[in-house]
Design a protein around this motif. Structure first.
Motif, PDB file in Angstrom:
ATOM      1  N   LEU A   1       0.921  -1.200  -0.101  1.00 31.25           N
ATOM      2  CA  LEU A   1      -0.045   0.091  -0.136  1.00 31.25           C
ATOM      3  C   LEU A   1       0.914   1.267  -0.060  1.00 31.25           C
ATOM      4  O   LEU A   1       0.546   2.426  -0.743  1.00 31.25           O
ATOM      5  CB  LEU A   1      -0.824  -0.083   1.206  1.00 31.25           C
ATOM      6  CG  LEU A   1      -2.095  -0.972   1.093  1.00 31.25           C
ATOM      7  CD1 LEU A   1      -2.839  -1.015   2.667  1.00 31.25           C
ATOM      8  CD2 LEU A   1      -3.020  -0.516   0.021  1.00 31.25           C
ATOM      9  N   ALA A   2       2.051   1.257   0.779  1.00 32.91           N
ATOM     10  CA  ALA A   2       2.853   2.036   0.898  1.00 32.91           C
ATOM     11  C   ALA A   2       3.274   2.580  -0.742  1.00 32.91           C
ATOM     12  O   ALA A   2       3.780   4.037  -0.836  1.00 32.91           O
ATOM     13  CB  ALA A   2       3.963   2.008   1.633  1.00 32.91           C
ATOM     14  N   ALA A   3       3.433   1.797  -1.585  1.00 33.25           N
ATOM     15  CA  ALA A   3       3.925   2.187  -3.106  1.00 33.25           C
ATOM     16  C   ALA A   3       2.709   2.860  -3.650  1.00 33.25           C
ATOM     17  O   ALA A   3       3.053   3.107  -4.928  1.00 33.25           O
ATOM     18  CB  ALA A   3       4.671   0.981  -3.406  1.00 33.25           C
ATOM     19  N   THR A   4       1.496   2.848  -3.330  1.00 33.99           N
ATOM     20  CA  THR A   4       0.501   3.358  -3.955  1.00 33.99           C
ATOM     21  C   THR A   4       0.419   4.546  -4.191  1.00 33.99           C
ATOM     22  O   THR A   4       0.847   5.405  -3.170  1.00 33.99           O
ATOM     23  CB  THR A   4      -1.021   2.572  -3.643  1.00 33.99           C
ATOM     24  OG1 THR A   4      -1.130   3.097  -2.392  1.00 33.99           O
ATOM     25  CG2 THR A   4      -0.917   1.270  -3.707  1.00 33.99           C
ATOM     26  N   THR A   5      -0.112   5.445  -5.240  1.00 33.34           N
ATOM     27  CA  THR A   5      -0.315   6.633  -5.370  1.00 33.34           C
ATOM     28  C   THR A   5      -1.277   7.295  -4.437  1.00 33.34           C
ATOM     29  O   THR A   5      -1.148   8.281  -3.856  1.00 33.34           O
ATOM     30  CB  THR A   5      -0.706   7.156  -6.678  1.00 33.34           C
ATOM     31  OG1 THR A   5      -1.731   6.566  -7.261  1.00 33.34           O
ATOM     32  CG2 THR A   5       0.391   6.948  -7.755  1.00 33.34           C
ATOM     33  N   ALA A   6      -2.244   6.415  -4.024  1.00 31.30           N
ATOM     34  CA  ALA A   6      -3.275   6.750  -3.122  1.00 31.30           C
ATOM     35  C   ALA A   6      -2.697   7.094  -1.732  1.00 31.30           C
ATOM     36  O   ALA A   6      -3.079   8.004  -1.168  1.00 31.30           O
ATOM     37  CB  ALA A   6      -4.402   5.746  -3.048  1.00 31.30           C
ATOM     38  N   ALA A   7      -1.841   6.104  -1.386  1.00 34.90           N
ATOM     39  CA  ALA A   7      -1.279   6.261  -0.042  1.00 34.90           C
ATOM     40  C   ALA A   7      -0.229   7.528   0.149  1.00 34.90           C
ATOM     41  O   ALA A   7      -0.459   8.344   1.106  1.00 34.90           O
ATOM     42  CB  ALA A   7      -0.456   5.092   0.389  1.00 34.90           C
TER      43      ALA A   7
END
Length: 716
Positions: free
Chosen positions: A281-287
């Motif tokens: 998740l930390a690699a997502t643009t959302a996070a």
């Protein structure tokens, strides 16, 4: 003293009990930054080596317990890849495990907020005693993440899958009574008794009356569910949470998937599953966007507080000119937050409408259990309706919210200036008219500024405070202080047509008009932009704003920026306006509206819209989703870039937060500048150049070109 750090200490009390205390000397609150995590490790080592130790009580000197991780440290860690993220989580997981494995019982006294990593620390303790006014929670999903220090591991084993799924997926703060009912804490007492109650509980553990070892076995082993129970619990939770969160917010469902993967695992395996989910998740643009929003929100809050500190006088009495929906909303918000306000109109009908608006909003609060009838009555007594200027010489600020007409506003502002004290601030709630122009009607323009609320006032957090050419720092400071007192998010901007938010909104609408001109279906555009993340598509938004209002604003913007926002064709808004289709206000715009069962306007397709548009637009054709997004968003980006380069707004962070709080820009995209950064400015410039024949709104600014050429971004 057994151990003394800058944020963590250990000292021995009587009867072999040690107190592990959090007290960040350099901060107003306790949080788990890298330094504190390292100190906690050293403190636990001291506890492990402490002879004669029988038990540990964990406390906080601050008014809060621990508010969570230091979010400012996330950026560098996230950028270093998944392994670095997992490594970052490992140290505090090791701390919590060591705390949980101490040879003596551990009881925590939760005296205030225990959020995120703060609650995860508490879950690692054997017993949790909570003050009645404290709140706990795991808000990580609001940052596009999941708990990373054991929250998805310990919470379902302590309180069950349903509670864990609800708490983690929603990210909501939980009150003490709810925490006790859910079994997350063991007792709730008054704040002045929480430490003694924790010590009493610890004594029960030491004596053997409480079996703390059994609790540890429950937390460190597999969940007590068989395959059928687990399948039903987790699949139901995923379906419900997935429908609520939507595809753009993957964190809530990821949290449940991590819990499901860890159902049959011990603590070590479960923590590994959690860490892997967190790292992805930390690699997502959302996070990255949501973490960025959190930091930007802190920035605008800090700047607003800075302005408030400059205010030489507190706003104790306010007034609003023009009742109606907007005036009533302003009066409601002021009174709700404790500042008495006069609500003046020239007609009793306006006063009645304003009071009705305030009463309706308060009644909803009562119906939802958020307010008692006596509190509602108290708020209403803070609103003083009036048809004359009696007592205006005693008010500290007047917000003018009359009709959006320059001549009317000039007359009203000139009149009210003679009715108030020489030191009073006058602010206009205009959405488009130049503050410097309006100030021409005043003898004391230094005491005048814009205070632009967004409709509906109670729901939209943003207030634009607009500095005119002669506006003083005093006027800005007091107005920002008033906005703060009203619970609003204030962003200070310079005067220009449309100010900040409307100046960049209408290029977005211009992109929509050009798409329809070139043959796009407004329903398709609405669907694409909603799927992209906007709460409503542009046609629907125009109906909600009011097409007559939009047409007026378009004229103002065209006069202010003729080469970019002047029209060379008959726009869809002009067509709707001429047909007297004003949107929801008269039940027909791009769509038709009929009241639903709750009395709210339900949107229906209306073939007449297509008939009206047909003579003025190209033959219908399909556009790709990518082209629709590009043609809608590039004008907003280029105009916002101009605002930043012209100094209309001070920073990219404030610009993005204004869009989030004023327009409902998709939070998971982080604002228009974060969206551009996520694509890469070189790619954005190339995308814009593909459409530059459509006009200046599609041409990258000099600043954009410079950043792209240097390989830089708006958020370095």
């Amino acid at each position: 003293m057994v151990y003394q750090g800058k944020s963590v200490s250990v000292q021995m009390l009587d009867d072999g009990i040690a107190e592990l205390c959090f007290n960040a000397s350099a901060e107003s609150v306790n949080k788990f930054d890298v330094a504190t995590v390292n100190e906690l490790s050293e403190a636990i080592t001291a506890l492990e080596q402490c002879e004669g130790l029988k038990g540990v009580i964990a406390t906080s000197v601050k008014g809060v317990f621990i508010v969570g991780a230091d979010i400012t440290e996330f950026g560098g860690v996230f950028g270093a890849g998944e392994d670095a993220v997992i490594g970052h989580l490992a140290k505090n997981n090791e701390n919590n495990n060591r705390l949980e494995d101490l040879k003596v019982p551990v009881v925590v006294a939760i005296n205030g907020y225990a959020l995120g990593g703060g609650l995860e620390f508490c879950l690692a303790c054997d017993y949790r005693i909570m003050a009645s006014g404290a709140k706990i929670g795991l808000p990580e999903t609001k940052l596009g993440l999941i708990p990373g220090w054991g929250g998805t591991v310990r919470l379902p084993r302590i309180a069950g899958v349903d509670t864990a799924a609800e708490w983690i997926a929603s990210g909501k703060e939980q009150r003490a009574d709810a925490a006790l009912k859910a079994g997350v804490v063991d007792a709730v007492v008054e704040a002045d008794q929480v430490r003694d109650a924790a010590l009493h509980t610890l004594a029960q553990c030491i004596s053997g009356a409480f079996d703390y070892q059994a609790r540890r076995a429950q937390k460190t082993g597999p969940m007590a569910l068989n395959d059928t129970e687990g399948l039903m619990a987790f699949e139901t939770a995923k379906a419900f949470v997935g429908a609520q969160a939507g595809k753009n917010y993957p964190a809530p469902v990821t949290a449940i998937k991590c819990m499901q993967k860890a159902m049959k695992l011990d603590r070590t395996g479960a923590l590994a599953a959690e860490a892997a989910g967190f790292a992805k998740l930390a690699a997502t643009t959302a996070a990255q966007s949501l973490v960025g929003l959190f930091l930007s929100d802190q920035l605008i809050g800090k700047k607003a507080k800075g302005w408030e500190k400059q205010a030489d006088k507190r706003i104790e009495r306010a007034a609003v000119l023009g009742a109606g929906i907007m005036g009533g909303g302003i009066a409601y918000q002021s009174a709700l937050k404790g500042t008495p306000i006069k609500m003046k109109d020239i007609a009793q009908a306006g006063i009645d409408l304003g009071l009705s608006e305030a009463s309706k909003l308060l009644t909803k609060q009562v119906e939802r259990g958020r307010m008692k009838p006596a509190q509602m009555a108290e708020v209403l007594t803070r609103i003083e309706p009036c048809l004359a200027y009696d007592g205006f010489d005693q008010v500290d600020i007047v917000v003018e919210a009359v009709v959006e007409n320059p001549k009317v506003k000039h007359a009203v502002l000139a009149d009210v200036e003679t009715r108030v004290g020489e030191d009073a601030i006058i602010a206009s709630n205009t959405s488009t008219i130049s503050i410097s122009y309006l100030a021409q009607a005043l003898k004391r323009p230094e005491n005048f500024c814009g205070m632009h609320f967004f409709n509906p006032v109670h729901a939209m957090p943003l207030v634009e405070v607009i500095r005119g050419e002669k506006t003083s720092d005093k006027a800005v400071a007091r107005t920002v202080a008033y906005a703060n007192a009203m619970g609003k998010k204030a962003v200070v901007v310079k005067d220009c047509p449309g100010f900040l938010v409307n100046r960049v909104l209408f290029p977005y609408f211009a992109g929509f008009s050009m798409l329809l001109r070139d043959g796009a279906d407004f329903q398709q555009v609405d669907k694409v932009m909603q799927a992209w993340g906007w709460p409503m598509g542009p046609a629907y938004l125009l109906d909600v704003v009011g097409i007559d209002t939009a047409a007026h604003c378009e004229q103002v913007m065209a006069e202010g920026f003729p080469t970019r926002m002047g029209k060379t064709f008959k726009a869809c808004t002009d067509i709707m306006y001429e047909a007297k289709r004003f949107g929801q206000k008269n039940a027909k715009g791009f769509y038709q509206y009929q009241p639903d069962k709750k009395g709210k306007p339900a949107k229906l397709v209306d073939d007449e819209t297509y008939a009206l548009l047909a003579p003025h637009v190209a033959e219908r054709k399909d556009f790709s989703e990518q082209e629709i997004v590009a043609r809608m968003m590039i004008p907003m980006l280029t105009e916002m870039a101009r605002c930043l380069e012209e100094g209309i707004v001070d920073s990219a962070a404030e610009a993005d937060m204004a869009l989030i709080y004023g327009l409902g820009f998709p939070p998971f995209r982080g604002g228009v500048f974060r969206w551009a950064d996520s694509l890469g400015l070189t790619a954005v410039v190339e995308m814009a150049k593909a459409y530059e024949t459509l006009g200046e709104l599609y041409q990258p600014t000099e600043g954009m070109l410079a950043l792209a050429g240097a390989g830089k971004s708006y958020y370095a």
